[in-house]
Enzyme design. Structure first.
Site, PDB file in Angstrom:
ATOM      1  N   GLY A  48      10.854  -3.870  -3.184  1.00 18.22           N
ATOM      2  CA  GLY A  48      10.770  -4.121  -1.755  1.00 18.22           C
ATOM      3  C   GLY A  48      11.467  -5.365  -1.237  1.00 18.22           C
ATOM      4  O   GLY A  48      11.893  -5.407  -0.094  1.00 18.22           O
ATOM      5  N   GLU A 102       8.549 -12.323  -2.033  1.00 16.09           N
ATOM      6  CA  GLU A 102       7.862 -11.022  -1.954  1.00 16.09           C
ATOM      7  C   GLU A 102       8.039 -10.428  -0.557  1.00 16.09           C
ATOM      8  O   GLU A 102       8.114 -11.159   0.434  1.00 16.09           O
ATOM      9  CB  GLU A 102       6.381 -11.232  -2.315  1.00 16.09           C
ATOM     10  CG  GLU A 102       5.473 -10.041  -2.135  1.00 16.09           C
ATOM     11  CD  GLU A 102       5.739  -8.877  -3.071  1.00 16.09           C
ATOM     12  OE1 GLU A 102       6.903  -8.452  -3.176  1.00 16.09           O
ATOM     13  OE2 GLU A 102       4.776  -8.355  -3.657  1.00 16.09           O
ATOM     14  N   ASP A 106      -0.167  -7.432   1.459  1.00 17.75           N
ATOM     15  CA  ASP A 106      -1.062  -6.474   2.110  1.00 17.75           C
ATOM     16  C   ASP A 106      -2.489  -6.829   1.694  1.00 17.75           C
ATOM     17  O   ASP A 106      -3.096  -7.710   2.277  1.00 17.75           O
ATOM     18  CB  ASP A 106      -0.621  -5.068   1.678  1.00 17.75           C
ATOM     19  CG  ASP A 106      -1.404  -3.957   2.342  1.00 17.75           C
ATOM     20  OD1 ASP A 106      -1.861  -4.148   3.482  1.00 17.75           O
ATOM     21  OD2 ASP A 106      -1.565  -2.884   1.735  1.00 17.75           O
ATOM     22  N   LYS A 134      -0.024  -9.231   6.259  1.00 13.15           N
ATOM     23  CA  LYS A 134      -1.017  -8.520   7.073  1.00 13.15           C
ATOM     24  C   LYS A 134      -2.359  -9.200   6.840  1.00 13.15           C
ATOM     25  O   LYS A 134      -3.129  -8.778   5.963  1.00 13.15           O
ATOM     26  CB  LYS A 134      -1.120  -7.059   6.616  1.00 13.15           C
ATOM     27  CG  LYS A 134       0.089  -6.192   6.922  1.00 13.15           C
ATOM     28  CD  LYS A 134      -0.174  -4.777   6.394  1.00 13.15           C
ATOM     29  CE  LYS A 134       0.976  -3.846   6.654  1.00 13.15           C
ATOM     30  NZ  LYS A 134       0.797  -2.549   5.946  1.00 13.15           N
ATOM     31  N   PHE A 155       1.169   0.369   8.774  1.00 12.72           N
ATOM     32  CA  PHE A 155       2.232   0.578   7.800  1.00 12.72           C
ATOM     33  C   PHE A 155       3.604   0.287   8.413  1.00 12.72           C
ATOM     34  O   PHE A 155       3.902   0.721   9.527  1.00 12.72           O
ATOM     35  CB  PHE A 155       2.183   2.007   7.265  1.00 12.72           C
ATOM     36  CG  PHE A 155       3.007   2.183   6.029  1.00 12.72           C
ATOM     37  CD1 PHE A 155       2.496   1.842   4.786  1.00 12.72           C
ATOM     38  CD2 PHE A 155       4.299   2.662   6.104  1.00 12.72           C
ATOM     39  CE1 PHE A 155       3.257   1.991   3.642  1.00 12.72           C
ATOM     40  CE2 PHE A 155       5.078   2.809   4.959  1.00 12.72           C
ATOM     41  CZ  PHE A 155       4.550   2.473   3.728  1.00 12.72           C
ATOM     42  N   VAL A 156       4.440  -0.455   7.698  1.00  8.80           N
ATOM     43  CA  VAL A 156       5.792  -0.769   8.177  1.00  8.80           C
ATOM     44  C   VAL A 156       6.851  -0.284   7.185  1.00  8.80           C
ATOM     45  O   VAL A 156       6.564  -0.059   6.004  1.00  8.80           O
ATOM     46  CB  VAL A 156       5.960  -2.281   8.444  1.00  8.80           C
ATOM     47  CG1 VAL A 156       5.236  -2.707   9.709  1.00  8.80           C
ATOM     48  CG2 VAL A 156       5.517  -3.108   7.241  1.00  8.80           C
ATOM     49  N   ASP A 162       9.682   0.633   1.872  1.00  5.70           N
ATOM     50  CA  ASP A 162       9.844   2.087   1.835  1.00  5.70           C
ATOM     51  C   ASP A 162       8.583   2.841   2.208  1.00  5.70           C
ATOM     52  O   ASP A 162       7.475   2.309   2.183  1.00  5.70           O
ATOM     53  CB  ASP A 162      10.226   2.523   0.422  1.00  5.70           C
ATOM     54  CG  ASP A 162       9.039   2.391  -0.539  1.00  5.70           C
ATOM     55  OD1 ASP A 162       8.456   1.285  -0.607  1.00  5.70           O
ATOM     56  OD2 ASP A 162       8.677   3.390  -1.188  1.00  5.70           O
ATOM     57  N   ARG A 168      14.372   2.253   2.960  1.00  9.85           N
ATOM     58  CA  ARG A 168      14.679   0.865   2.582  1.00  9.85           C
ATOM     59  C   ARG A 168      15.976   0.367   3.218  1.00  9.85           C
ATOM     60  O   ARG A 168      16.179  -0.827   3.389  1.00  9.85           O
ATOM     61  CB  ARG A 168      14.828   0.741   1.058  1.00  9.85           C
ATOM     62  CG  ARG A 168      13.563   1.026   0.271  1.00  9.85           C
ATOM     63  CD  ARG A 168      13.746   0.556  -1.179  1.00  9.85           C
ATOM     64  NE  ARG A 168      12.753   1.121  -2.077  1.00  9.85           N
ATOM     65  CZ  ARG A 168      11.532   0.605  -2.273  1.00  9.85           C
ATOM     66  NH1 ARG A 168      11.160  -0.469  -1.624  1.00  9.85           N
ATOM     67  NH2 ARG A 168      10.702   1.174  -3.126  1.00  9.85           N
TER      68      ARG A 168
HETATM   69  P1  IMP Z   1      -0.742  -5.809  -2.144  1.00  7.34           P
HETATM   70  O1  IMP Z   1      -0.889  -5.992  -3.623  1.00  7.34           O
HETATM   71  O2  IMP Z   1      -1.809  -4.943  -1.555  1.00  7.34           O
HETATM   72  O3  IMP Z   1      -0.589  -7.111  -1.383  1.00  7.34           O
HETATM   73  O4  IMP Z   1       0.528  -4.906  -1.945  1.00  7.34           O
HETATM   74  C1  IMP Z   1       1.749  -5.370  -1.891  1.00  7.34           C
HETATM   75  C2  IMP Z   1       2.766  -4.255  -2.096  1.00  7.34           C
HETATM   76  O5  IMP Z   1       2.416  -3.017  -1.455  1.00  7.34           O
HETATM   77  C3  IMP Z   1       4.037  -4.711  -1.424  1.00  7.34           C
HETATM   78  O6  IMP Z   1       4.829  -5.439  -2.332  1.00  7.34           O
HETATM   79  C4  IMP Z   1       4.656  -3.425  -0.955  1.00  7.34           C
HETATM   80  O7  IMP Z   1       5.499  -2.915  -1.955  1.00  7.34           O
HETATM   81  C5  IMP Z   1       3.499  -2.469  -0.740  1.00  7.34           C
HETATM   82  N1  IMP Z   1       3.149  -2.376   0.715  1.00  7.34           N
HETATM   83  C6  IMP Z   1       2.054  -2.874   1.308  1.00  7.34           C
HETATM   84  N2  IMP Z   1       2.034  -2.625   2.637  1.00  7.34           N
HETATM   85  C7  IMP Z   1       3.178  -1.940   2.901  1.00  7.34           C
HETATM   86  C8  IMP Z   1       3.748  -1.399   4.121  1.00  7.34           C
HETATM   87  O8  IMP Z   1       3.207  -1.500   5.252  1.00  7.34           O
HETATM   88  N3  IMP Z   1       4.951  -0.777   3.985  1.00  7.34           N
HETATM   89  C9  IMP Z   1       5.587  -0.633   2.783  1.00  7.34           C
HETATM   90  N4  IMP Z   1       5.089  -1.138   1.629  1.00  7.34           N
HETATM   91  C10 IMP Z   1       3.889  -1.779   1.671  1.00  7.34           C
HETATM   92 MG    MG Z   2       6.662  -5.152  -3.184  1.00  5.76          MG
END
Ligand code: IMP
Ligand code: MG
Length: 180
Positions: A48, A102, A106, A134, A155-156, A162, A168
């Site tokens: 990402g 990063e 999320d 977020k 979601f973005v 992606d 992407r």
């Molecule tokens: P976390 O471990 O929940 O913080 O997730 C992080 C990973 O989830 C990011 O590196 C993204 O690859 C993916 N992700 C989380 N939210 C989104 C979104 O809104 N769009 C696309 N990918 C996301």
């Molecule tokens: Mg990622």
């Protein structure tokens, strides 16, 4: 910027290209000041962050290095939770000033599990540079030192991020359309 449809979902324009570039430049300027005289090692987390990492790193005016890793998550044999391992971290980070790049925080789970592993290798310092955060979705404590945008829990897509592998290559960031 028009609507984008991928599979069953529709996305609407959210953050335009020029605003993203402006924020990335601002972040780079702050990092350039904070790390003046140092030789930081940037570690970008694939997939990402590849576009953000490229745009940010172009604007870094320090003697800096960059390395790219993938994080793989698997079920630990004994533990109940997932274990995150880094694939491709060949650089020796001991004694280095490390900046993790990063795309988005999320829930925070990924970095929450990964950062302690890096700290075990005794870097001189460790900071994170994230494109998006977020805050309403973040459940795990994660340090965020540099952040371009704080966004709502929707979601973005685009600029490296992606939906099921697609989207992407969009230059802007789109958001899942209201009601979906
Ligand atoms: P976390 O471990 O929940 O913080 O997730 C992080 C990973 O989830 C990011 O590196 C993204 O690859 C993916 N992700 C989380 N939210 C989104 C979104 O809104 N769009 C696309 N990918 C996301
Ligand atoms: Mg990622």
């Amino acid at each position: 910027m028009a609507l984008v449809t991928l599979f069953d979902k529709t996305f609407e324009p959210y953050l335009p290209e020029d605003l993203i570039q402006e924020k990335v430049q601002e972040m780079a300027s702050v990092i350039n000041k904070d790390y003046a005289g140092k030789k930081p090692l940037f570690i970008a987390i694939l997939n990402g962050s590849f576009m953000f990492a490229a745009d940010l790193f172009k604007r870094i005016e320090l003697e800096a290095e960059i390395s790219f890793i993938k994080l793989a998550s698997y079920k630990g044999a004994k533990s109940t939770g997932n274990v995150v391992t880094a694939i491709g971290l060949d650089a020796d980070i001991k004694g280095r000033d490390v900046v993790i790049i990063e795309d988005i925080i999320d829930t925070g789970k990924t970095l929450h599990e990964f950062i302690p592993q890096l700290l075990n290798q005794q870097p001189a310092s460790l900071k994170t540079a994230v494109l998006l955060h977020k805050p309403d979705a973040t459940k795990y404590p994660v340090r965020i030192d540099y952040c371009c945008f704080s966004i709502p829990d929707r979601f973005v897509l685009g600029y490296g991020l992606d939906y099921d592998g697609y989207g992407r290559n969009l230059k802007e960031i789109y958001q899942l359309k209201g009601g979906e």
